[in-house]
Design a protein around this motif. Structure first.
Motif, mmCIF file in Angstrom:
data_model
loop_
_atom_site.group_PDB
_atom_site.id
_atom_site.type_symbol
_atom_site.label_atom_id
_atom_site.label_comp_id
_atom_site.label_asym_id
_atom_site.label_seq_id
_atom_site.Cartn_x
_atom_site.Cartn_y
_atom_site.Cartn_z
ATOM 1 N N GLU A 60 5.694 -15.151 9.254
ATOM 2 C CA GLU A 60 5.052 -13.977 9.854
ATOM 3 C C GLU A 60 4.882 -12.923 8.749
ATOM 4 O O GLU A 60 5.813 -12.604 8.024
ATOM 5 N N GLU B 116 0.879 -13.375 13.012
ATOM 6 C CA GLU B 116 2.031 -14.074 13.594
ATOM 7 C C GLU B 116 2.183 -15.423 12.910
ATOM 8 O O GLU B 116 1.252 -15.936 12.284
ATOM 9 N N SER B 117 3.331 -16.056 13.117
ATOM 10 C CA SER B 117 3.580 -17.374 12.520
ATOM 11 C C SER B 117 2.663 -18.451 13.141
ATOM 12 O O SER B 117 2.382 -19.462 12.516
#
Ligand SMILES: [Cu+2]
Lengths: 461, 417
Positions: A112, A307-308
């Protein structure tokens, strides 16, 4: 407003590039200061021949000023100091740099990443005021440097006068010693012929020794004055062997205009220019302080995040300082007080400049009158006294000792004339310096009228 | 002319002898005025004059005017003095014993004055002592002094008011009274001198009355040698010299060369012949007179001078170092070293001296410089004279003048110089 538009607005507000004073302003100020100082100091033109040539055929006051301004490292140091000061203000005039921050967090399923940029909130509103303040401070710094260069020139001229006076005083003391030596030789001849009582011989020899001591003191007094000038000229080694040219000019009133002296001193004053600029700067500082304390330490910017899982987002960022304890009131009051202080200083400085102008003008006139009296009355009177004593000597009414004593009184009067001439020249130079824009440090003697000069002939003490 | 026998017939001859007043009683109106050249041989005052008179109702009337006088002491030396009738000193008053004199005194000085008749036996109120005998004569006033002369001899007159100042400035003169009936043969020539002393620095014009010790102008009849006129006598003449001294502080031993003399009188009166002795020097004290007589039997030029060596210098400086024994140039070299302009002092390159000053000594004599000044004159005795004017320098007969030795003379006398 769309999100994209909102971010754009924030970026424009935060990142107006290139605002503030340019870097070349520093070099410009240095050049201006040097040019203006040269315009204010007579004889500050460049050295046409080499320093060695100037030194070779006897040093004049003009030579000394040229060397001090063009050869010594004093002026470069003053200009460098101006560079240091100017740089600080150029720096202070710029927009605050934005800050960038990036965070990366490593999860099992991916990374992230968060990126953001913050710029000081409202800095673009304050910056024109800070720039205006810096502009004034640069003016002040430039005038300060100009004044320093002017002061260097006049310190050199004063040191030159001091050295000439010391030399002339030593020559008078030498003549006094010569007269005393003649008396001593004669007394010894009288004693050898059995015609002098031991007490008389002792008195004459003691007076001779005293005169020799005074002559040696006067000769030694040249050295420190010479070194003051050496330092002023920035000379060392073989170049310190110069000799001065000529004597102190006879007329300390030549070519000086004493009319409207207060007005002219005020108009030319560099100190007043500095104080004026400082007052204007204080005004600007007070104005931006008012703005800066509205939302102190607050920043705005943008923040971006991924975001991841690959989803990304963009949005505004805000950092607010909460004025719970320091609402900025004291800073605003302080800035306003600083403005009042600068105004008061400006006012008082005007008083001081005008006072110095009157004092120097009147003391110069007084010294010139005394000089004229010494020349037209006192010295001729002493000379006539010597002549009359010589006539009595020729008529065998008085002896050689009486003639020598008359001669020594005459030398004492000449020493007094020299003291007055030196005082007049120092006052003249202080007045010139004032009119060149630099308020001289008034010596205690200039302020109180007291004089203290080493006596050479000593008879009148 | 009244004779001595007449006086006795008047029954008034009253000489009281050596121990008392030598005053003769004369009638209050006096005797008929004595006439010059008939009744007496007038006195000669070298460098001076005799005060004229007129006869009014049998009284000899004189007029003295006390006034400022520009006086010449010696060539080049002037003084702003006070004197009488335009002179320093005042004219010699000359009269005859028994004369009644009336002397008017006009004061043209800037201050009050009186005149005292020194040695004369006058009524107390005529004695001229300010405050004691009379009130002073104010500027512009004229006073009368009148009395019968009851003595003969050499006397003086001078201010007796603010004496120190007025006498120092010159207010004095000689008063000569001839005898009505001389007891001794008269002199062939009769000279009179008044000695005085002054303090006048070179360059000053006014004698300084405050001086008490350092008098630097010493005068005979107001002038200093070489300004003093000589006395002239024919060989064999009987010469009388009357000497009065009104110097402020100094007695003067007056010495004559080539002769000896007797003191025949003082301001107290004649000295009896049996009381005289021969002298070559007579001390004349301050405030007195001495009259000497001798026969001028030695032809030549003879100095007559005060024997105090500092009194035969004019404007001698007393503040100089003793240069005897030094190289003559030592003092000048010291001055030249100290005062660069010394060498070129005068416009002509000669050293200048203050204006109004006289050389210390020096008259030119027949054999070089005479190194005396001040209280000096010369008696010139000649085998023949036609006037009393200066006959010039004496020419001694050959071989009678001191001359350099010859080798032969030294050899003859065994002198090894
Ligand atoms: Cu004497």
């Amino acid at each position: 407003m769309s999100r994209a538009a909102a971010v754009s607005v924030i970026l424009v507000i935060a990142l107006v590039p290139g605002c503030g004073l340019p870097t070349h302003a520093i070099a410009d100020r240095q050049a201006d200061a040097w040019r203006e100082a040269q315009a204010r100091v007579r004889g500050s033109d460049g050295i046409a021949v080499s320093v060695d040539d100037l030194l070779a055929d006897g040093l004049s006051a003009h030579d000394a000023v040229q060397i001090a301004l063009h050869h010594s490292r004093t002026v470069p140091a003053i200009l460098a100091q101006l560079g240091v000061d100017a740089a600080a203000w150029v720096t202070a005039s710029r927009l605050r740099n934005p800050s960038l921050h990036a965070d990366a967090l490593f999860f099992g399923d991916g990374t992230e990443v968060e990126v953001g940029m913050l710029a000081p909130l409202l800095d673009s509103l304050q910056q024109p005021l800070r720039e205006a303040q810096a502009e004034q401070e640069l003016l002040a710094a430039e005038a300060t440097a100009t004044r320093a260069i002017v002061a260097v020139a006049f310190a050199t001229r004063r040191a030159f006068v001091d050295l000439l006076v010391a030399g002339q005083r030593a020559r008078l003391a030498d003549e006094g010693a010569t007269a005393a030596a003649a008396a001593a030789t004669f007394a010894q001849q009288l004693a050898a012929a059995g015609n002098a009582a031991p007490e008389m011989l002792a008195q004459v020899l003691a007076a001779h020794a005293d005169a020799e001591l005074r002559a040696a003191e006067a000769a030694d007094a040249i050295l420190p004055r010479r070194e003051v000038l050496q330092r002023q000229l920035g000379l060392f080694g073989p170049r310190t062997a110069w000799q001065t040219q000529g004597e102190l000019p006879a007329d300390p009133m030549a070519g000086i205009d004493l009319d409207a002296i207060e007005t002219r001193a005020v108009q030319r004053s560099l100190e007043l220019r500095v104080a004026n600029a400082r007052l204007a700067a204080a005004h600007q500082a007070s104005a931006w302080t008012d703005r800066a304390t509205l939302l102190p330490g607050s920043e705005v910017g943008i923040s971006a995040m991924r975001e991841s899982d690959g989803e990304a987002a963009l949005g505004p960022a805000l950092r607010l300082e909460l004025p719970l304890f320091d609402g900025g009131g004291a800073a605003r009051t302080g800035a306003a007080a600083a403005t009042g202080l600068a105004a008061a200083r400006l006012w008082q400085l005007g008083i001081d400049v005008r006072s110095a102008a009157r004092l120097l003008r009147d003391r110069l006139r007084g010294a010139a009158n005394r000089l004229q009296f010494a020349r037209e009355v006192a010295v001729p009177a002493a000379q006539r006294a010597t002549t009359a004593t010589l006539q009595r000597y020729n008529a065998m009414q008085v002896g050689a000792f009486d003639v020598i004593a008359a001669r020594q009184r005459e030398l004492a009067t000449s020493d007094r004339e020299l003291t007055t001439l030196a005082e007049a020249w120092q006052l003249r130079l202080q007045l010139e310096e004032l009119l060149a824009g630099a308020l001289p440090e008034l010596s205690p003697s200039a302020a109180t009228g007291a004089t203290s000069h080493p006596s050479t002939a000593g008879v009148h003490r | 002319m009244t004779t001595r026998r007449d006086l006795f017939r008047l029954g008034a001859a009253a000489s009281l002898g050596a121990s008392g007043l030598r005053t003769t009683a004369f009638p209050e109106h006096g005797l008929p005025p004595g006439r010059p050249h008939l009744d007496y041989q007038p006195v000669l005052t070298p460098n001076g004059v005799t005060l004229p008179f007129r006869i009014v109702d049998g009284v000899k009337v004189f007029h003295l005017i006390a006034e400022p006088v520009e006086h010449t002491f010696a060539p080049g030396l002037q003084g702003a003095c006070w004197g009488y009738n335009g002179r320093v000193h005042g004219p010699t008053i000359e009269a005859v014993e028994g004369d009644r004199v009336r002397i008017w005194v006009t004061n043209k000085l800037p201050q009050s004055t009186t005149v005292h008749w020194h040695g004369l036996h006058v009524p107390s109120g005529m004695d001229g002592v300010g405050g004691l005998s009379q009130r002073p004569i104010e500027p512009g006033e004229t006073f009368r002094y009148e009395f019968v002369l009851r003595q003969h001899g050499t006397f003086l007159y001078h201010s007796h008011h603010d004496e120190m100042v007025q006498m120092a400035l010159g207010l004095m003169g000689l008063f000569v009274i001839h005898p009505r009936q001389p007891e001794e043969p008269p002199a062939d020539v009769d000279y009179a001198y008044l000695l005085s002393e002054w303090h006048l620095e070179p360059g000053m014009r006014r004698p300084d009355p405050n001086e008490m010790a350092d008098f630097n102008v010493l005068t005979m009849n107001g002038v200093a040698f070489p300004a003093t006129a000589p006395m002239v006598a024919r060989r064999g003449e009987r010469v009388r010299i009357r000497i009065g001294n009104l110097s402020a502080m100094d007695h003067h031993p007056m010495h004559i060369h080539g002769h000896s003399f007797e003191v025949v009188a003082t301001d107290g009166g004649p000295i009896q012949e049996t009381a005289r002795w021969p002298e070559a020097t007579v001390l004349v004290p301050v405030g007195s007179t001495r009259t000497i007589e001798f026969v001028a039997e030695n032809p030549g030029d003879w100095a007559f001078h005060c024997h105090m060596t500092h009194h035969v210098m004019t404007q001698m400086g007393h503040g100089i170092p003793n240069l005897v024994g030094l190289d003559a140039t030592a003092s000048d070299e010291a001055v030249a070293a100290a005062v660069p302009e010394f060498e070129t002092m005068g416009e002509d390159g000669e050293p200048t001296i203050p204006p109004n000053s006289a050389p210390m000594a020096g008259g030119k004599g027949p054999a070089g410089m005479i190194t005396m000044g001040g209280m000096v004159t010369v008696l010139k005795v000649r085998d023949t004279i036609t006037t009393r004017d200066d006959p010039g320098w004496y020419v001694p007969p050959a071989g009678t003048t001191a001359a350099p030795a010859t080798a032969a003379e030294l050899e003859r006398d065994g002198i090894r110089p």
